[in-house]
Design a protein around this motif. Structure first.
Motif, mmCIF file in Angstrom:
data_model
loop_
_atom_site.group_PDB
_atom_site.id
_atom_site.type_symbol
_atom_site.label_atom_id
_atom_site.label_comp_id
_atom_site.label_asym_id
_atom_site.label_seq_id
_atom_site.Cartn_x
_atom_site.Cartn_y
_atom_site.Cartn_z
ATOM 1 N N MET A 194 0.852 -1.207 0.000
ATOM 2 C CA MET A 194 0.000 0.000 0.000
ATOM 3 C C MET A 194 0.877 1.243 0.000
ATOM 4 O O MET A 194 1.647 1.455 0.930
ATOM 5 C CB MET A 194 -0.855 -0.002 1.280
ATOM 6 C CG MET A 194 -2.145 0.762 1.089
ATOM 7 S SD MET A 194 -3.436 0.307 2.238
ATOM 8 C CE MET A 194 -3.049 1.238 3.686
ATOM 9 N N GLY A 195 0.816 2.022 -1.105
ATOM 10 C CA GLY A 195 1.695 3.191 -1.179
ATOM 11 C C GLY A 195 1.149 4.334 -0.343
ATOM 12 O O GLY A 195 0.043 4.271 0.189
ATOM 13 N N ARG B 68 -0.775 7.663 0.450
ATOM 14 C CA ARG B 68 -1.990 8.253 -0.117
ATOM 15 C C ARG B 68 -2.797 7.254 -0.944
ATOM 16 O O ARG B 68 -3.415 7.622 -1.951
ATOM 17 C CB ARG B 68 -1.667 9.487 -0.962
ATOM 18 C CG ARG B 68 -0.902 10.545 -0.197
ATOM 19 C CD ARG B 68 -1.085 11.910 -0.764
ATOM 20 N NE ARG B 68 -2.274 12.546 -0.252
ATOM 21 C CZ ARG B 68 -2.651 13.780 -0.565
ATOM 22 N NH1 ARG B 68 -1.910 14.511 -1.362
ATOM 23 N NH2 ARG B 68 -3.749 14.304 -0.076
ATOM 24 N N SER B 69 -2.791 5.995 -0.541
ATOM 25 C CA SER B 69 -3.514 5.004 -1.350
ATOM 26 C C SER B 69 -5.020 5.251 -1.295
ATOM 27 O O SER B 69 -5.712 5.018 -2.292
ATOM 28 C CB SER B 69 -3.183 3.588 -0.887
ATOM 29 O OG SER B 69 -3.440 3.475 0.484
ATOM 30 N N SER B 70 -5.527 5.745 -0.155
ATOM 31 C CA SER B 70 -6.975 5.982 -0.098
ATOM 32 C C SER B 70 -7.342 7.181 -0.961
ATOM 33 O O SER B 70 -8.412 7.209 -1.576
ATOM 34 C CB SER B 70 -7.446 6.192 1.343
ATOM 35 O OG SER B 70 -6.762 7.265 1.918
ATOM 36 N N ASP C 63 -5.665 8.004 -3.714
ATOM 37 C CA ASP C 63 -5.572 7.495 -5.087
ATOM 38 C C ASP C 63 -6.836 6.741 -5.453
ATOM 39 O O ASP C 63 -7.338 6.846 -6.580
ATOM 40 C CB ASP C 63 -4.353 6.567 -5.236
ATOM 41 C CG ASP C 63 -3.060 7.362 -5.296
ATOM 42 O OD1 ASP C 63 -2.001 6.830 -4.916
ATOM 43 O OD2 ASP C 63 -3.115 8.547 -5.716
ATOM 44 N N LYS C 64 -7.348 6.003 -4.496
ATOM 45 C CA LYS C 64 -8.584 5.227 -4.731
ATOM 46 C C LYS C 64 -9.732 6.205 -5.007
ATOM 47 O O LYS C 64 -10.524 6.009 -5.927
ATOM 48 C CB LYS C 64 -8.882 4.380 -3.498
ATOM 49 C CG LYS C 64 -10.004 3.400 -3.666
ATOM 50 C CD LYS C 64 -9.946 2.302 -2.581
ATOM 51 C CE LYS C 64 -11.291 1.597 -2.466
ATOM 52 N NZ LYS C 64 -12.187 2.170 -1.457
ATOM 53 N N ARG D 70 3.458 11.637 -2.455
ATOM 54 C CA ARG D 70 3.744 10.285 -2.925
ATOM 55 C C ARG D 70 5.217 9.954 -2.823
ATOM 56 O O ARG D 70 5.674 8.923 -3.305
ATOM 57 C CB ARG D 70 3.246 10.120 -4.355
ATOM 58 C CG ARG D 70 1.738 10.065 -4.345
ATOM 59 C CD ARG D 70 1.175 9.871 -5.722
ATOM 60 N NE ARG D 70 -0.267 9.785 -5.648
ATOM 61 C CZ ARG D 70 -1.072 10.827 -5.502
ATOM 62 N NH1 ARG D 70 -0.559 12.030 -5.420
ATOM 63 N NH2 ARG D 70 -2.380 10.679 -5.434
#
Lengths: 219, 252
Positions: A1-2, A4-6, A8-9, B250
């Motif tokens: 899980m990178g 800011r994955s939420s 990005d989702k 990121r």
């Protein structure tokens, strides 16, 4: 899980919802033109009723964009994704409104057979516009700047046909006063189609801005 | 046309064998706020400290390249470092008021530089505290200990203290990271006013603060200056992928 994955989702979901709205609008434009050329009153009524769903979705997705801005404080490309998303939504919503206007013209002309000559321009314009909408949405999915540029260039073709249709309709109406009512509605309809093409171009411009950060007027 | 206050050219800094800054070239414009951003350990605070030679206080530091303030190289052997630090003042992350009264904190610098006249000192203290947007809050307790002030007030006192010696450049190393949101807002508003009189360089971890407050932003990574430019451009369409990754969160 990178990182800011939420987020990005959420951005991915935003894109998918915009595409969903785009498909509805694409269908509405198609149905409205079909109904007009076939004088299909029931079809036109369906276009008008379906616009309510488009409006509801538009408001919902726009609200999500605003909330993303507030809660995620996006920067750079993320910010442009949210801003471009709002621009695309606005333009899709206007296109849907023009589809409704075309449907209303169908209702108004329902009592008489369509026999004004320049009617033939409408399917021609509609064909190009359908391609513009499809290519615009494809460009948006794939962040394809070249496809967006090529799509925007088609607006010139639409404008050209519109100019011809406009001139011929005026001539028709001058020659035959009986044709004025039909002629007037056809003028509206070709104008609505020309505006739909302009809004499709705005979508292309928004995509180019999203990817490159450059703002350019392409219509 | 923007005037340049500090010109940095090919700046390299070594802490013994470790190279903390690599070939940094940057122009700091006058009367603007320049924000230095980047991940922990990227060299931004080290870079900030080169602007008033605070790094001289660390053992084993070697500097190559030039830092020109108003056209004069501050690393030239004939430079008076004390005078330099009066001209280029610094505010730190943790407010560090002296353990004395509010008045004496602000009067300290002027007294050291030879101001003895009581009325003159009163004027300087009031003007500095007004400039730091603190006067109204402390005017009735000037002779009470500065340690009794809140964190936000202490930080503004530190700003007043440095303004009292009439600097030209104000360096700020994460000035509000130890403060609550309201104090942070007050410091940010203050900085916006101060830039009309001073040139400000601020190191901040807070991306939104950098975006809100600064005119120029410079992104550091592993001792390198990756990209710098107008804040609005850096935060809407950075040119370098590394900058984009950092400001969109990121990175890493």
């Amino acid at each position: 899980m990178g990182p800011r994955s939420s987020f990005d989702k959420a951005l991915k979901e935003l894109q998918q919802d915009i595409l969903r709205l785009g498909s509805l609008v694409e269908q509405a434009v198609y149905d409205s033109v079909q109904s007009f050329t076939r004088q299909d009153v029931a079809g036109a009524a369906q276009v008008i009723m379906s616009d309510e769903l488009v409006d509801t979705l538009f408001l919902e997705i726009e609200d999500r964009c605003v909330k993303l801005l507030a809660t995620q404080q996006p920067m750079a490309r993320d910010l442009r994704v949210a801003v471009a998303g709002i621009k695309i939504l606005l333009n899709l919503e206007r296109m849907a409104d023009y589809a409704v206007d075309i449907a209303r013209a169908t209702m108004c002309l329902s009592s008489q057979p369509l026999n004004v000559q320049p009617l033939a321009y409408i399917p021609e314009m509609a064909r190009i516009i359908q391609k513009m909408i499809k290519d615009g949405l494809d460009a948006y999915v794939h962040y394809d700047v070249e496809k967006a540029r090529a799509m925007c260039a088609l607006d010139d073709d639409v404008d050209f046909i519109f100019a011809r249709a406009f001139r011929e309709l005026i001539n028709c109406m001058k020659k035959d006063p009986e044709s004025v009512t039909q002629g007037a509605y056809l003028l509206y309809v070709v104008r609505y189609l020309e505006r739909i093409a302009d809004h499709a171009t705005n979508i292309g411009e928004a995509l180019i801005y999203l990817v490159t950060g450059e703002r350019k007027e392409l219509n | 046309m923007d005037k340049t206050k500090v010109t940095i050219k090919n700046l390299n800094l070594f802490y013994k064998d470790f190279q903390a800054l690599k070939n940094v070239t940057l122009d700091i414009p006058a009367n603007k706020i320049t924000a230095l951003i980047g991940p922990s350990g990227c060299g931004k605070s080290t870079f900030l400290r080169t602007l008033n030679r605070m790094n001289d206080l660390y053992e084993g530091v070697r500097v190559e390249g030039t830092v020109r303030l108003d056209g004069r190289d501050i690393y030239s052997p004939d430079v008076d470092v004390v005078a330099l630090r009066k001209k280029v003042g610094m505010v730190f992350q943790k407010p560090n008021p002296f353990p004395m009264s509010v008045y004496d904190n602000v009067a300290y610098g002027p007294r050291i530089h030879g101001v003895k006249n009581r009325r003159q000192l009163d004027e300087i203290v009031e003007l500095s505290l007004r400039s730091a947007a603190l006067w109204d809050e402390v005017k009735d307790r000037l002779f009470k200990s500065a340690l009794g002030l809140s964190g936000g007030q202490q930080q503004r006192l530190c700003i007043a203290r440095l303004l009292a010696v009439e600097p030209e450049v104000v360096l700020m190393d994460e000035p509000s990271s130890a403060l609550d949101p309201i104090s942070t807002m007050k410091i940010e508003e203050l900085i916006q006013v101060l830039k009309h009189e001073y040139t400000i360089v601020i190191v901040t971890h807070n991306m939104q603060q950098a975006a809100r407050v600064s005119d120029l932003a410079a992104y550091f990574l592993h001792g390198e200056l990756v990209e710098w430019g107008p804040t609005e451009e850096i935060f809407t369409r950075p040119q370098d992928r590394r900058t984009e990754d950092y400001i969109t969160g990121r990175f890493g």
